[in-house]
Design a protein around this motif. Structure first.
Motif, mmCIF file in Angstrom:
data_model
loop_
_atom_site.group_PDB
_atom_site.id
_atom_site.type_symbol
_atom_site.label_atom_id
_atom_site.label_comp_id
_atom_site.label_asym_id
_atom_site.label_seq_id
_atom_site.Cartn_x
_atom_site.Cartn_y
_atom_site.Cartn_z
ATOM 1 N N UNK A 389 0.816 -1.213 0.000
ATOM 2 C CA UNK A 389 0.000 0.000 0.000
ATOM 3 C C UNK A 389 0.850 1.263 0.000
ATOM 4 N N UNK A 390 2.067 1.188 0.552
ATOM 5 C CA UNK A 390 2.945 2.348 0.629
ATOM 6 C C UNK A 390 4.114 2.274 -0.343
ATOM 7 N N UNK A 391 4.354 1.095 -0.914
ATOM 8 C CA UNK A 391 5.439 0.953 -1.866
ATOM 9 C C UNK A 391 6.802 1.104 -1.240
ATOM 10 N N UNK A 392 6.970 0.666 0.012
ATOM 11 C CA UNK A 392 8.236 0.819 0.723
ATOM 12 C C UNK A 392 8.666 -0.497 1.350
ATOM 13 N N UNK A 393 9.979 -0.626 1.552
ATOM 14 C CA UNK A 393 10.543 -1.745 2.295
ATOM 15 C C UNK A 393 10.840 -1.258 3.711
ATOM 16 N N UNK A 394 10.394 -2.026 4.691
ATOM 17 C CA UNK A 394 10.569 -1.655 6.095
ATOM 18 C C UNK A 394 11.504 -2.650 6.768
ATOM 19 N N UNK A 395 12.476 -2.130 7.501
ATOM 20 C CA UNK A 395 13.382 -2.952 8.308
ATOM 21 C C UNK A 395 13.101 -2.656 9.771
ATOM 22 N N UNK A 396 12.604 -3.666 10.499
ATOM 23 C CA UNK A 396 12.291 -3.524 11.910
ATOM 24 C C UNK A 396 13.412 -4.140 12.730
ATOM 25 N N UNK A 397 13.823 -3.469 13.781
ATOM 26 C CA UNK A 397 14.951 -3.909 14.600
ATOM 27 C C UNK A 397 14.450 -4.454 15.925
ATOM 28 N N UNK A 398 15.067 -5.533 16.386
ATOM 29 C CA UNK A 398 14.746 -6.094 17.689
ATOM 30 C C UNK A 398 15.626 -5.447 18.760
ATOM 31 N N UNK A 399 15.189 -5.597 20.008
ATOM 32 C CA UNK A 399 15.873 -4.871 21.075
ATOM 33 C C UNK A 399 17.289 -5.362 21.313
ATOM 34 N N UNK A 400 17.656 -6.566 20.832
ATOM 35 C CA UNK A 400 19.027 -7.042 20.993
ATOM 36 C C UNK A 400 19.919 -6.677 19.813
ATOM 37 N N UNK A 401 19.413 -5.919 18.865
ATOM 38 C CA UNK A 401 20.159 -5.641 17.633
ATOM 39 C C UNK A 401 21.431 -4.857 17.921
ATOM 40 N N UNK A 402 22.546 -5.361 17.414
ATOM 41 C CA UNK A 402 23.846 -4.698 17.550
ATOM 42 C C UNK A 402 24.088 -3.810 16.336
ATOM 43 N N UNK A 403 25.237 -3.155 16.321
ATOM 44 C CA UNK A 403 25.580 -2.296 15.194
ATOM 45 C C UNK A 403 25.652 -3.101 13.898
ATOM 46 N N UNK A 476 29.180 2.431 9.794
ATOM 47 C CA UNK A 476 28.696 2.601 11.161
ATOM 48 C C UNK A 476 27.186 2.726 11.114
ATOM 49 N N UNK A 477 26.508 2.030 12.027
ATOM 50 C CA UNK A 477 25.045 2.060 12.020
ATOM 51 C C UNK A 477 24.497 3.449 12.306
ATOM 52 N N UNK A 478 25.238 4.254 13.078
ATOM 53 C CA UNK A 478 24.734 5.582 13.410
ATOM 54 C C UNK A 478 24.662 6.487 12.176
ATOM 55 N N UNK A 479 25.530 6.259 11.199
ATOM 56 C CA UNK A 479 25.509 7.070 9.989
ATOM 57 C C UNK A 479 24.306 6.753 9.106
ATOM 58 N N UNK A 480 23.660 5.599 9.330
ATOM 59 C CA UNK A 480 22.467 5.245 8.561
ATOM 60 C C UNK A 480 21.205 5.816 9.185
ATOM 61 N N UNK A 481 21.331 6.450 10.348
ATOM 62 C CA UNK A 481 20.209 7.115 11.017
ATOM 63 C C UNK A 481 19.010 6.183 11.175
ATOM 64 N N UNK A 482 19.182 5.050 11.862
ATOM 65 C CA UNK A 482 18.023 4.166 12.056
ATOM 66 C C UNK A 482 17.022 4.769 13.025
ATOM 67 N N UNK A 483 15.764 4.384 12.862
ATOM 68 C CA UNK A 483 14.741 4.808 13.803
ATOM 69 C C UNK A 483 14.978 4.211 15.182
ATOM 70 N N UNK A 484 14.324 4.771 16.190
ATOM 71 C CA UNK A 484 14.568 4.341 17.567
ATOM 72 C C UNK A 484 13.626 3.231 18.025
ATOM 73 N N UNK A 485 12.701 2.811 17.197
ATOM 74 C CA UNK A 485 11.764 1.758 17.582
ATOM 75 C C UNK A 485 12.465 0.404 17.599
ATOM 76 N N UNK A 486 12.176 -0.405 18.637
ATOM 77 C CA UNK A 486 12.744 -1.741 18.764
ATOM 78 C C UNK A 486 11.647 -2.717 19.179
ATOM 79 N N UNK A 487 11.607 -3.880 18.513
ATOM 80 C CA UNK A 487 10.669 -4.933 18.894
ATOM 81 C C UNK A 487 11.208 -5.647 20.125
ATOM 82 N N UNK A 488 10.331 -5.925 21.083
ATOM 83 C CA UNK A 488 10.770 -6.596 22.306
ATOM 84 C C UNK A 488 9.748 -7.664 22.690
#
Length: 495
Positions: A389-403, A476-488
């Protein structure tokens, strides 16, 4: 001798018979009933409604605040098809005081404060604020003195009005500086885009100043607006200057490189001022002259930022590197990657085909899609999916995700985007160019594409990392500006 049975109570016996008959009929009716999703929608069954419950899908955490996502399930515990996903906050609502405090912190302290800075930051900024307080107060008196020096009377009301107008104009510019400072870490990883956007704003401010000649009675509002825009551009230039000079310095000589770079800029500025004085004596057309000089300014600015070779992979350069790797099997060199980076993109625009660190409610609108995708990533600390519906790829991060997990999630998202490009219109037509409603893969097709992408990522991500390191790229993961949401609590089934 035959055994004697006591005669049963006729009332209790009849009650037992009725209870047994009722339970037998209820069980038979349940077994014979069709599935809930096959029942007519116009005639809802009350027993079906009572059996319907809200079942937990997953939990999400953002900056210490948690949400749980639930959806309606049928009597067997399975999610209903196309049931609505609901977000329920597990925290008490923030008070207005907390909201104001969070708003102010986003402007005056860096992201991640205090862990993102050392202990000397607070005293330095305290004394810096005091210095600017006294400097701002002193500026009012110096402005009045300058006006008196050019003939304005000290007791004249006109002098006071001019001084107040001038101070308001400068004050509006400082407010613009403060507002744009909220861009925060974007100055670190999208510095080329912000630098060029700042130069565009600088020319816009100059054009507004030029417009005051046509409407002199609107001098104050136009001058304030121009000063706001030009001060925003000044913040951008100041914030991106150090990282650019740092890319040039090979040793501990960044101070020397910065000083010489500013000297070159001042010399060129003086030469430009002299050139402007010479041509102004011939009374050229103001609009034509401004247009030609602005074109030269923006063209020079574009070539300036394009000539900078940065060793880090931000989102734009990461996209270039992954796309080149997928198509050719090679990671571009530092020079090639920087030249191919898109400059005409504004970092504050979030309309991108890949969303890293997205929220669950943005990526999934149907719990069945989540359950279909989830098994592919049980051993990973992230998930990727595609929203038709949005035509986008979403990457969701879990709370244990490292750099490294975040980098792998970004790589996987671009691989999935490549497969989605191929599935509709070929590689020559990207997903963001397609009409999202027309491009709606079935659940089976989506699962198939995700399975293919998982196979590719499992074998090629390590090769991509080593090839990037050989070319001199620093990731570096910080340079990719990931969102702050984490699945837990992915396996938590409590309501």
């Amino acid at each position: 001798m035959p055994l004697k049975h006591s005669s049963p109570d006729p009332i209790s016996s009849s009650d037992s018979i009725r209870l047994l008959s009722r339970e037998t009929l209820r069980i038979s009716a349940s077994l014979a009933a069709p599935p809930d999703d096959l029942l007519p929608q116009a005639l809802p069954d009350s027993s079906q409604f009572l059996r319907s419950t809200l079942r937990l899908i997953c939990c999400e955490e953002i900056d210490g605040r948690r949400w749980k996502y639930v959806a309606e399930s049928d009597g067997s515990g399975k999610f209903k098809r196309n049931s609505v996903v609901r977000a329920v906050s597990l925290e008490s609502p923030r008070t207005p005081f907390d909201e104001v405090g969070s708003f102010l912190r986003s402007y005056v302290v860096p992201e991640g404060f205090p862990a993102s800075v050392n202990e000397s930051y607070v005293p330095y900024m305290t004394f810096r604020a005091l210095k600017h307080f006294f400097g701002g107060a002193m500026g009012v008196f110096t402005t009045q003195t300058l006006l008196n020096s050019v003939g304005a009377s000290r007791n004249s009301s006109a002098s006071a009005a001019v001084a107040i107008n001038w101070i308001l104009k400068d004050g509006a510019g400082r407010v613009g500086k403060m507002l744009f400072a909220r861009q925060g870490k974007k100055f670190d990883y999208d510095l080329k885009q912000l630098r060029f956007a700042g130069d565009l704003l600088m020319e816009l401010g100059a054009a507004v100043e030029l417009g005051t000649a046509a409407v002199p009675h609107l001098f104050l509002p136009l001058a304030c607006a121009a000063n706001v825009v030009k001060n925003v551009a000044a913040v951008t230039s100041t914030s991106t200057r150090t990282p650019i000079y740092k890319a040039f310095a090979k040793g501990e000589n960044i101070g020397d490189v910065t000083a010489k770079g500013e000297c070159v800029g001042n010399i060129a500025d003086l030469m430009g001022t002299g050139f402007s004085i010479l041509i102004s004596k011939r009374n050229p057309s103001l609009v034509t002259t401004f247009g030609l000089l602005s074109c030269g300014y923006l063209l020079s600015s574009y070539q300036e930022v394009r000539s900078v070779v940065l060793h880090t992979l931000n989102r734009a350069r990461f996209t270039v590197a992954v796309e080149s790797f997928i198509k050719t099997g090679r990671v571009p060199s530092l020079q090639q990657g920087n030249i191919q980076e898109k400059i005409f993109t504004f970092p504050w625009v979030e309309d991108r085909p890949v969303m890293l660190g997205a929220r669950f409610k943005d990526a999934f609108q149907d719990p069945c899609t989540y359950l279909a995708v989830k098994p592919f990533f049980d051993k990973e600390r992230y998930m990727v999916t595609y929203s038709p519906t949005k035509g986008k790829v979403y990457a969701l991060l879990k709370d244990q995700a490292s750099s490294d997990d975040i980098l792998k999630a970004a790589f996987h998202a671009h691989v999935l985007l490549h497969f989605m490009n191929q599935s509709k219109g070929g590689a020559s037509k990207s997903v963001e160019q397609l009409d999202p409603p027309a491009f709606a893969p079935t659940e089976y097709e989506l699962e198939s594409r995700i399975a293919e992408s998982c196979e590719i990522v499992s074998t090629s991500y390590g090769i991509f990392k080593s090839s990037a390191a050989e070319q001199g790229w620093r990731m570096s993961e910080s340079l990719l500006n990931p969102g702050r949401a984490r699945l837990c609590h992915m396996n938590d089934e409590e309501e």
